[in-house]
Write a protein that holds these residues in place. Structure first.
Motif, short mmCIF file in Angstrom:
data_model
loop_
_atom_site.label_atom_id
_atom_site.label_comp_id
_atom_site.label_asym_id
_atom_site.label_seq_id
_atom_site.Cartn_x
_atom_site.Cartn_y
_atom_site.Cartn_z
N LYS A 248 0.82 -1.21 0.00
CA LYS A 248 0.00 0.00 0.00
C LYS A 248 0.86 1.27 0.00
O LYS A 248 0.34 2.36 -0.20
CB LYS A 248 -0.92 0.00 1.22
N ASP A 249 2.17 1.11 0.24
CA ASP A 249 3.05 2.27 0.26
C ASP A 249 3.20 2.83 -1.15
O ASP A 249 3.34 2.08 -2.13
CB ASP A 249 4.44 1.88 0.80
N GLN A 250 3.19 4.15 -1.26
CA GLN A 250 3.31 4.83 -2.55
C GLN A 250 4.43 5.86 -2.50
O GLN A 250 4.69 6.45 -1.45
CB GLN A 250 1.98 5.54 -2.89
N ARG A 251 5.07 6.06 -3.64
CA ARG A 251 6.08 7.11 -3.73
C ARG A 251 5.40 8.48 -3.69
O ARG A 251 4.31 8.66 -4.21
CB ARG A 251 6.89 6.98 -5.02
N SER A 252 6.11 9.44 -3.10
CA SER A 252 5.64 10.82 -3.06
C SER A 252 6.83 11.75 -3.14
O SER A 252 7.98 11.34 -2.94
CB SER A 252 4.84 11.08 -1.77
N SER A 253 6.59 13.00 -3.47
CA SER A 253 7.67 13.97 -3.61
C SER A 253 8.33 14.23 -2.26
O SER A 253 7.66 14.55 -1.28
CB SER A 253 7.14 15.27 -4.19
N GLN A 254 9.66 14.07 -2.23
CA GLN A 254 10.42 14.20 -0.99
C GLN A 254 11.64 15.08 -1.22
O GLN A 254 12.26 15.04 -2.28
CB GLN A 254 10.88 12.82 -0.49
N PRO A 255 12.03 15.88 -0.23
CA PRO A 255 13.22 16.72 -0.39
C PRO A 255 14.51 15.89 -0.37
O PRO A 255 14.58 14.83 0.27
CB PRO A 255 13.15 17.66 0.81
N VAL A 256 15.51 16.39 -1.07
CA VAL A 256 16.80 15.72 -1.14
C VAL A 256 17.43 15.55 0.24
O VAL A 256 18.29 14.69 0.44
CB VAL A 256 17.73 16.51 -2.10
N SER A 257 17.00 16.34 1.20
CA SER A 257 17.53 16.22 2.56
C SER A 257 17.28 14.85 3.15
O SER A 257 17.90 14.47 4.15
CB SER A 257 16.92 17.30 3.46
N ASN A 258 16.40 14.06 2.53
CA ASN A 258 16.12 12.70 3.01
C ASN A 258 16.99 11.65 2.33
O ASN A 258 16.82 10.45 2.59
CB ASN A 258 14.65 12.34 2.79
N LEU A 259 17.93 12.07 1.49
CA LEU A 259 18.83 11.12 0.85
C LEU A 259 20.12 11.00 1.65
O LEU A 259 20.68 11.99 2.12
CB LEU A 259 19.15 11.55 -0.58
N VAL A 260 20.58 9.75 1.79
CA VAL A 260 21.89 9.46 2.39
C VAL A 260 22.66 8.65 1.36
O VAL A 260 22.29 7.51 1.05
CB VAL A 260 21.76 8.69 3.72
N LEU A 261 23.72 9.23 0.83
CA LEU A 261 24.51 8.61 -0.23
C LEU A 261 25.75 7.95 0.34
O LEU A 261 26.58 8.63 0.96
CB LEU A 261 24.91 9.67 -1.27
N GLY A 262 25.90 6.65 0.12
CA GLY A 262 27.14 5.96 0.47
C GLY A 262 28.06 5.97 -0.74
O GLY A 262 27.66 5.58 -1.83
N MET A 263 29.29 6.43 -0.57
CA MET A 263 30.24 6.53 -1.68
C MET A 263 31.32 5.48 -1.55
O MET A 263 31.98 5.36 -0.51
CB MET A 263 30.86 7.93 -1.72
N ALA A 289 24.80 20.45 -0.44
CA ALA A 289 24.28 21.81 -0.52
C ALA A 289 22.76 21.84 -0.53
O ALA A 289 22.14 22.80 -0.05
CB ALA A 289 24.82 22.50 -1.77
N ALA A 290 22.14 20.77 -1.04
CA ALA A 290 20.68 20.67 -1.08
C ALA A 290 20.11 20.14 0.23
O ALA A 290 18.89 19.97 0.35
CB ALA A 290 20.25 19.78 -2.24
N GLY A 291 20.97 19.88 1.21
CA GLY A 291 20.50 19.43 2.52
C GLY A 291 20.64 17.96 2.77
O GLY A 291 20.25 17.46 3.83
N GLY A 292 21.20 17.21 1.81
CA GLY A 292 21.35 15.77 1.97
C GLY A 292 22.62 15.38 2.70
O GLY A 292 23.36 16.23 3.22
N THR A 293 22.89 14.07 2.74
CA THR A 293 24.02 13.52 3.47
C THR A 293 24.83 12.60 2.57
O THR A 293 24.26 11.79 1.85
CB THR A 293 23.55 12.74 4.71
N SER A 294 26.15 12.74 2.62
CA SER A 294 27.05 11.83 1.91
C SER A 294 27.95 11.14 2.92
O SER A 294 28.47 11.78 3.83
CB SER A 294 27.91 12.59 0.90
N LEU A 295 28.13 9.83 2.72
CA LEU A 295 28.99 9.04 3.60
C LEU A 295 30.26 8.64 2.86
O LEU A 295 30.20 7.94 1.84
CB LEU A 295 28.26 7.77 4.04
N LEU A 296 31.40 9.09 3.35
CA LEU A 296 32.71 8.62 2.88
C LEU A 296 33.23 7.62 3.89
O LEU A 296 33.09 7.83 5.10
CB LEU A 296 33.67 9.80 2.75
N SER A 297 33.83 6.53 3.43
CA SER A 297 34.28 5.47 4.35
C SER A 297 35.63 4.93 3.90
O SER A 297 36.37 5.60 3.20
CB SER A 297 33.23 4.35 4.41
N GLU A 298 35.95 3.71 4.34
CA GLU A 298 37.17 2.99 3.99
C GLU A 298 38.41 3.68 4.57
O GLU A 298 39.24 4.24 3.87
CB GLU A 298 37.29 2.83 2.47
#
Length: 499
Positions: A248-263, A289-298
């Motif tokens: 029942k879950d549906q996609r909806s418009s969300q701000p980039v601040s909710n993205l967490v990028l693993g690099m 800059a858009a409010g999201g999060t990037s993860l650098l590791s290793e």
């Protein structure tokens, strides 16, 4: 400075990088080559005396072990690690990041406040003893239930080789529990079933959730339901209402601040730090800059370049990174190893010579954003911006920790060709050179080799990567997803004694 044959990356460098196979006697960047230089490898643009530094990216990457003459091939036969690998100075840490126009994607809003980019149902094993059953459950559920609920992305088994034969406290156990809890709570899961054997050290009681109803979350032990086949049958019964709720879950418009990028970067070559990694760094800066999060590791693969991150870190983060490097020095010493044992044979064939050179290229993924925090392996991300997560350099282990920390996207650069996925998180593959893109089109999503081949700027390529991140976050299928990668790449970091 660049020609069709070679590129000089920084005016302070005393070496240049070949952009193609160059024969002996050919002139490149005004230098007559004294040896043949393979594609991606380095040659001296000035005489370098024994013991003098080799400089790339304007940073020390090694020292000459013999006198090197202008036009010589510069590689592991005449370069070694310096005694002091912190001789280079970090550039000014102040940076202004551009804010992208597009700052929304289509995602799954969860009741926890997090947002998913996929809608899987996870079947997690608490212990290796339940791994085979979890795989059988996923296979049965995908066969029987998935056709009934097309709005879910499928059922995926998250299995591993730990959970028993270990102490029930201490660093190793805490790391496993933290990792599994990170997957249990991951927003790319619309529902979760955790299956144990019953007698293991890693008991199911550690993983109960009060914020999920029985329509979304369940656990049971194989020993309590009659055995393996009965466990599969019982699981399918439990999973049906979970799948019904998740469908029942549906996609909806969300701000980039909710993205967490693993690099991630794996199978790196001499072009990784020139094309794919810095282009991903541009995309990371746009995301931050858009409010999201990037993860650098290793952590072992920032070794020798950590000063570049520390120079633009908030004080607590800087101290944490220094502490992580100290821990790794002690860790490898206890195990009769060395942080200098990198690069791998494949990295060296691709033109990388020392871990310093590899680290300088790997850090380029971090762009120019300030480091807002540094966290332990699989620790939940609590701060927006560029975050460093401690991990080994082994890609599946590092990516597993990033997903557990909350990464709902993975961007993976490669120069030699890496095959990888990380369910429930989609993985986007970026090639550092066009030859790889042509050789492995089934696995590479974007070709960053056009930066050298066609003169595309890092900013243009980074913007393209950023838009691709948003497209994939909104549901576009990656090459690794299309093939089915991700079922076997869950590899929690194993620390401590096996008893």
């Amino acid at each position: 400075m660049q020609s069709s044959r070679a590129i000089l990356l920084n005016k302070q460098d005393n070496i240049a990088v070949a952009c193609c196979n160059i024969s002996k006697g050919i002139k490149a960047l005004g230098v007559v080559l004294r040896e043949a230089i393979p594609n991606g490898h380095k040659f001296a643009i000035a005489d370098i005396s024994f013991g003098s530094p080799i400089v790339k990216y304007g940073q020390y990457m090694g020292v000459a072990t013999v006198d090197i003459r202008k036009g010589d091939h510069v590689h592991s036969h005449n370069v070694a690690m310096p005694q002091d690998n912190h001789l280079s100075q970090a550039p000014n840490k102040t940076t202004s990041l551009p804010i992208p126009e597009n700052r929304f994607f289509q995602g799954y809003a969860r009741t926890t406040g997090k947002v998913g980019t996929r809608n899987y149902i996870g079947i997690l094993a608490s212990v290796n003893c339940s791994a085979t059953v979890c795989g059988a459950i996923a296979e049965a559920a995908n066969r029987v239930l998935k056709p009934l609920f097309p709005n879910i992305d499928g059922f995926t088994a998250i299995v591993h080789d730990q959970g028993c034969g270990m102490a029930n406290q201490g660093e190793g156990f805490e790391t496993l529990v933290r990792t599994l809890k990170g997957y249990r709570d991951h927003p790319n899961f619309g529902g979760v079933l955790i299956v144990g054997l019953g007698c293991e050290v890693n008991q199911l009681t550690l993983y109960q959730r009060s914020d999920w109803t029985k329509e979304r979350f369940a656990t049971f032990n194989i020993q309590e339901v009659g055995g393996s086949r009965s466990a599969v049958q019982r699981a399918v019964e439990i999973l049906k209402p979970i799948a019904e709720a998740a469908s029942k879950d549906q996609r909806s418009s969300q701000p980039v601040s909710n993205l967490v990028l693993g690099m991630q970067c794996g199978g790196s070559d001499g072009f990784s730090g020139i094309t794919a990694n810095p282009a991903l760094g541009v995309a990371s800066d746009l995301l931050v800059a858009a409010g999201g999060t990037s993860l650098l590791s290793e952590t072992p693969e920032i070794y020798g370049a950590e000063h570049l991150l520390i120079a633009r870190s908030e004080t607590p983060a800087a101290d944490k990174i220094r502490g992580m490097i100290d821990w790794w020095r002690s860790y490898v010493a206890r195990n009769d190893a060395s942080l200098d044992n990198n690069p791998s044979p494949g990295n060296k064939l691709g033109g990388l010579t020392t871990i310093l050179e590899k680290s300088l290229g790997a850090v380029a993924k971090a762009g120019m954003a300030p480091v807002s925090d540094a966290i332990a392996y699989a620790e939940p991300v609590a701060t927006k911006g560029l975050v460093f997560m401690d991990s080994p350099g082994y890609d599946p282990v590092a990516a597993t920790g990033q997903v557990a920390s909350g990464a709902n996207l993975i961007a993976f650069t490669t120069g030699r060709g890496s095959c990888f996925g990380a369910k429930p998180t989609p993985s986007i593959k970026l090639s550092s050179n066009s030859q790889l893109f042509q050789n492995m089109p089934e696995d590479i999503d974007l070709n960053c080799g056009v930066i050298l081949d066609e003169g595309i700027s890092l900013q243009q390529m980074g913007a393209q990567i950023y838009e691709t991140l948003l497209d994939v976050a909104s549901g576009e299928t990656t090459k690794s997803e299309a093939f089915g990668y991700g079922d076997n790449e869950f590899v929690p970091w194993k620390i401590g004694a096996v008893l």
